[in-house]
Design a protein around this motif. Structure first.
Motif, PDB file in Angstrom:
ATOM      1  N   LYS A  97       0.808  -1.214   0.000  1.00 31.66           N
ATOM      2  CA  LYS A  97       0.000   0.000   0.000  1.00 31.66           C
ATOM      3  C   LYS A  97       0.849   1.275   0.000  1.00 31.66           C
ATOM      4  O   LYS A  97       0.537   2.238  -0.694  1.00 31.66           O
ATOM      5  N   TYR A  98       1.951   1.301   0.797  1.00 31.98           N
ATOM      6  CA  TYR A  98       2.722   2.530   0.983  1.00 31.98           C
ATOM      7  C   TYR A  98       4.092   2.517   0.303  1.00 31.98           C
ATOM      8  O   TYR A  98       4.783   3.518   0.310  1.00 31.98           O
ATOM      9  N   GLY A  99       4.516   1.391  -0.233  1.00 29.66           N
ATOM     10  CA  GLY A  99       5.807   1.326  -0.917  1.00 29.66           C
ATOM     11  C   GLY A  99       6.867   0.643  -0.067  1.00 29.66           C
ATOM     12  O   GLY A  99       6.631   0.251   1.074  1.00 29.66           O
ATOM     13  N   ASP A 100       8.067   0.496  -0.656  1.00 24.56           N
ATOM     14  CA  ASP A 100       9.157  -0.210   0.022  1.00 24.56           C
ATOM     15  C   ASP A 100       9.724   0.553   1.210  1.00 24.56           C
ATOM     16  O   ASP A 100      10.320  -0.027   2.100  1.00 24.56           O
ATOM     17  N   VAL A 101       9.577   1.848   1.215  1.00 24.33           N
ATOM     18  CA  VAL A 101      10.036   2.665   2.344  1.00 24.33           C
ATOM     19  C   VAL A 101       8.802   3.333   2.943  1.00 24.33           C
ATOM     20  O   VAL A 101       8.126   4.116   2.287  1.00 24.33           O
ATOM     21  N   MET A 102       8.507   2.987   4.204  1.00 26.69           N
ATOM     22  CA  MET A 102       7.334   3.574   4.860  1.00 26.69           C
ATOM     23  C   MET A 102       7.693   3.973   6.270  1.00 26.69           C
ATOM     24  O   MET A 102       8.716   3.557   6.806  1.00 26.69           O
ATOM     25  N   CYS A 103       6.847   4.770   6.861  1.00 31.14           N
ATOM     26  CA  CYS A 103       7.097   5.288   8.198  1.00 31.14           C
ATOM     27  C   CYS A 103       5.918   4.949   9.112  1.00 31.14           C
ATOM     28  O   CYS A 103       4.764   5.160   8.756  1.00 31.14           O
ATOM     29  N   LEU A 104       6.228   4.403  10.271  1.00 28.82           N
ATOM     30  CA  LEU A 104       5.226   4.165  11.312  1.00 28.82           C
ATOM     31  C   LEU A 104       5.584   5.019  12.508  1.00 28.82           C
ATOM     32  O   LEU A 104       6.746   5.320  12.744  1.00 28.82           O
ATOM     33  N   VAL A 110       8.158   8.889  18.606  1.00 26.93           N
ATOM     34  CA  VAL A 110       9.171   8.139  17.863  1.00 26.93           C
ATOM     35  C   VAL A 110       8.634   7.756  16.487  1.00 26.93           C
ATOM     36  O   VAL A 110       7.563   7.170  16.376  1.00 26.93           O
ATOM     37  N   HIS A 111       9.403   8.083  15.447  1.00 26.33           N
ATOM     38  CA  HIS A 111       9.068   7.674  14.090  1.00 26.33           C
ATOM     39  C   HIS A 111       9.964   6.502  13.706  1.00 26.33           C
ATOM     40  O   HIS A 111      11.171   6.543  13.938  1.00 26.33           O
ATOM     41  N   ILE A 112       9.380   5.473  13.108  1.00 19.76           N
ATOM     42  CA  ILE A 112      10.128   4.290  12.704  1.00 19.76           C
ATOM     43  C   ILE A 112      10.027   4.166  11.193  1.00 19.76           C
ATOM     44  O   ILE A 112       8.927   4.065  10.649  1.00 19.76           O
ATOM     45  N   VAL A 113      11.170   4.179  10.517  1.00 16.52           N
ATOM     46  CA  VAL A 113      11.201   4.020   9.065  1.00 16.52           C
ATOM     47  C   VAL A 113      11.473   2.550   8.777  1.00 16.52           C
ATOM     48  O   VAL A 113      12.431   1.972   9.290  1.00 16.52           O
ATOM     49  N   ILE A 114      10.619   1.940   7.950  1.00  8.86           N
ATOM     50  CA  ILE A 114      10.702   0.519   7.649  1.00  8.86           C
ATOM     51  C   ILE A 114      11.057   0.335   6.182  1.00  8.86           C
ATOM     52  O   ILE A 114      10.398   0.900   5.306  1.00  8.86           O
ATOM     53  N   LEU A 115      12.081  -0.469   5.940  1.00  6.46           N
ATOM     54  CA  LEU A 115      12.503  -0.816   4.583  1.00  6.46           C
ATOM     55  C   LEU A 115      12.038  -2.231   4.302  1.00  6.46           C
ATOM     56  O   LEU A 115      12.286  -3.132   5.089  1.00  6.46           O
ATOM     57  N   SER A 116      11.387  -2.448   3.143  1.00  8.46           N
ATOM     58  CA  SER A 116      10.854  -3.789   2.902  1.00  8.46           C
ATOM     59  C   SER A 116      11.263  -4.405   1.574  1.00  8.46           C
ATOM     60  O   SER A 116      11.168  -5.593   1.415  1.00  8.46           O
ATOM     61  N   GLY A 117      11.717  -3.643   0.624  1.00  5.85           N
ATOM     62  CA  GLY A 117      12.122  -4.216  -0.656  1.00  5.85           C
ATOM     63  C   GLY A 117      13.620  -4.414  -0.733  1.00  5.85           C
ATOM     64  O   GLY A 117      14.394  -3.740  -0.058  1.00  5.85           O
ATOM     65  N   TYR A 118      14.047  -5.351  -1.571  1.00  6.97           N
ATOM     66  CA  TYR A 118      15.471  -5.647  -1.715  1.00  6.97           C
ATOM     67  C   TYR A 118      16.252  -4.414  -2.139  1.00  6.97           C
ATOM     68  O   TYR A 118      17.308  -4.114  -1.584  1.00  6.97           O
ATOM     69  N   SER A 119      15.739  -3.684  -3.109  1.00  6.31           N
ATOM     70  CA  SER A 119      16.480  -2.519  -3.609  1.00  6.31           C
ATOM     71  C   SER A 119      16.582  -1.420  -2.545  1.00  6.31           C
ATOM     72  O   SER A 119      17.632  -0.780  -2.415  1.00  6.31           O
ATOM     73  N   ALA A 120      15.543  -1.215  -1.766  1.00  8.34           N
ATOM     74  CA  ALA A 120      15.577  -0.198  -0.708  1.00  8.34           C
ATOM     75  C   ALA A 120      16.545  -0.603   0.400  1.00  8.34           C
ATOM     76  O   ALA A 120      17.310   0.232   0.903  1.00  8.34           O
ATOM     77  N   ILE A 121      16.534  -1.875   0.760  1.00 12.51           N
ATOM     78  CA  ILE A 121      17.445  -2.350   1.804  1.00 12.51           C
ATOM     79  C   ILE A 121      18.891  -2.277   1.322  1.00 12.51           C
ATOM     80  O   ILE A 121      19.790  -1.852   2.049  1.00 12.51           O
ATOM     81  N   ARG A 122      19.126  -2.679   0.077  1.00 12.06           N
ATOM     82  CA  ARG A 122      20.489  -2.627  -0.474  1.00 12.06           C
ATOM     83  C   ARG A 122      20.992  -1.183  -0.543  1.00 12.06           C
ATOM     84  O   ARG A 122      22.146  -0.907  -0.203  1.00 12.06           O
ATOM     85  N   GLU A 123      20.142  -0.279  -0.970  1.00 11.14           N
ATOM     86  CA  GLU A 123      20.556   1.125  -1.052  1.00 11.14           C
ATOM     87  C   GLU A 123      20.926   1.666   0.323  1.00 11.14           C
ATOM     88  O   GLU A 123      21.914   2.383   0.473  1.00 11.14           O
ATOM     89  N   ALA A 124      20.144   1.317   1.338  1.00 13.41           N
ATOM     90  CA  ALA A 124      20.394   1.839   2.684  1.00 13.41           C
ATOM     91  C   ALA A 124      21.614   1.202   3.333  1.00 13.41           C
ATOM     92  O   ALA A 124      22.432   1.901   3.943  1.00 13.41           O
TER      93      ALA A 124
END
Length: 173
Positions: A97-104, A110-124
């Motif tokens: 729904k929100y993409g590979d990089v989302m914020c909860l 406290v803001h939590i940024v969540i990475l969920s896709g391979y490309s987003a995790i690799r970039e970070a």
């Protein structure tokens, strides 16, 4: 009793007249509220004011954060995951729904940024490793560890030369 009330009122007026230049504005406001509003109305107004301020601060979202679901004040994203059968599947649904990089938002500010896709995790973690390699300095953890500015150890240490030295020592021994 009436004499006591009138004596107090006259003393209060004399005190206010003598010390008007010394009294801060908030004291004058409280004095006026005491004279014209009953206690329960004043308390209700103050609670409403504080609640609205907390809601405003909570609903205010920094512009540089990625998109994410709306969360509740004080409990954060807990209702999103409380009744989920499998929490990683719920993260997958949110990522669709929100993409590979989302914020909860966690409980509190406290803001939590969540990475969920391979490309987003690799970039970070690979391409921008120097930006994401350190931990945040958490005041709660610092208080547990004795109030140190930069916590020592491997688990809660801030990335830097001291951390590298401790890591080398831990890996050799």
């Amino acid at each position: 009793q009436r004499q006591l009330v009138s004596a107090y009122a006259s003393f209060s007026q004399r005190f206010q007249q003598q010390n008007r230049s010394k009294m801060p504005a908030i004291f004058e406001l409280v004095t006026m509220a005491r004279d014209y509003v009953d206690l329960w109305t004043f308390l209700l107004a103050m609670c409403t004011y504080l609640l609205l301020n907390v809601l405003y601060l909570f609903l205010q979202r920094p512009s540089n954060l990625p998109p994410g679901p709306w969360t509740l004040p004080m409990v954060g994203a807990w209702p999103l995951f409380a009744f989920a059968r499998f929490i990683p599947a719920r993260f997958t649904e949110l990522a669709k729904k929100y993409g590979d990089v989302m914020c909860l938002r966690g409980a509190g500010p406290v803001h939590i940024v969540i990475l969920s896709g391979y490309s987003a995790i690799r970039e970070a973690l690979v391409d921008k490793a120097d930006h994401f390699s350190s931990r945040i300095h958490d005041l709660f953890v610092a208080n547990i560890r004795g109030g140190e500015e930069t916590p020592l150890g491997i688990l809660f240490a801030v990335d830097g030369p001291v951390w590298k030295q401790q890591r080398k020592f831990a890996l050799k021994n």
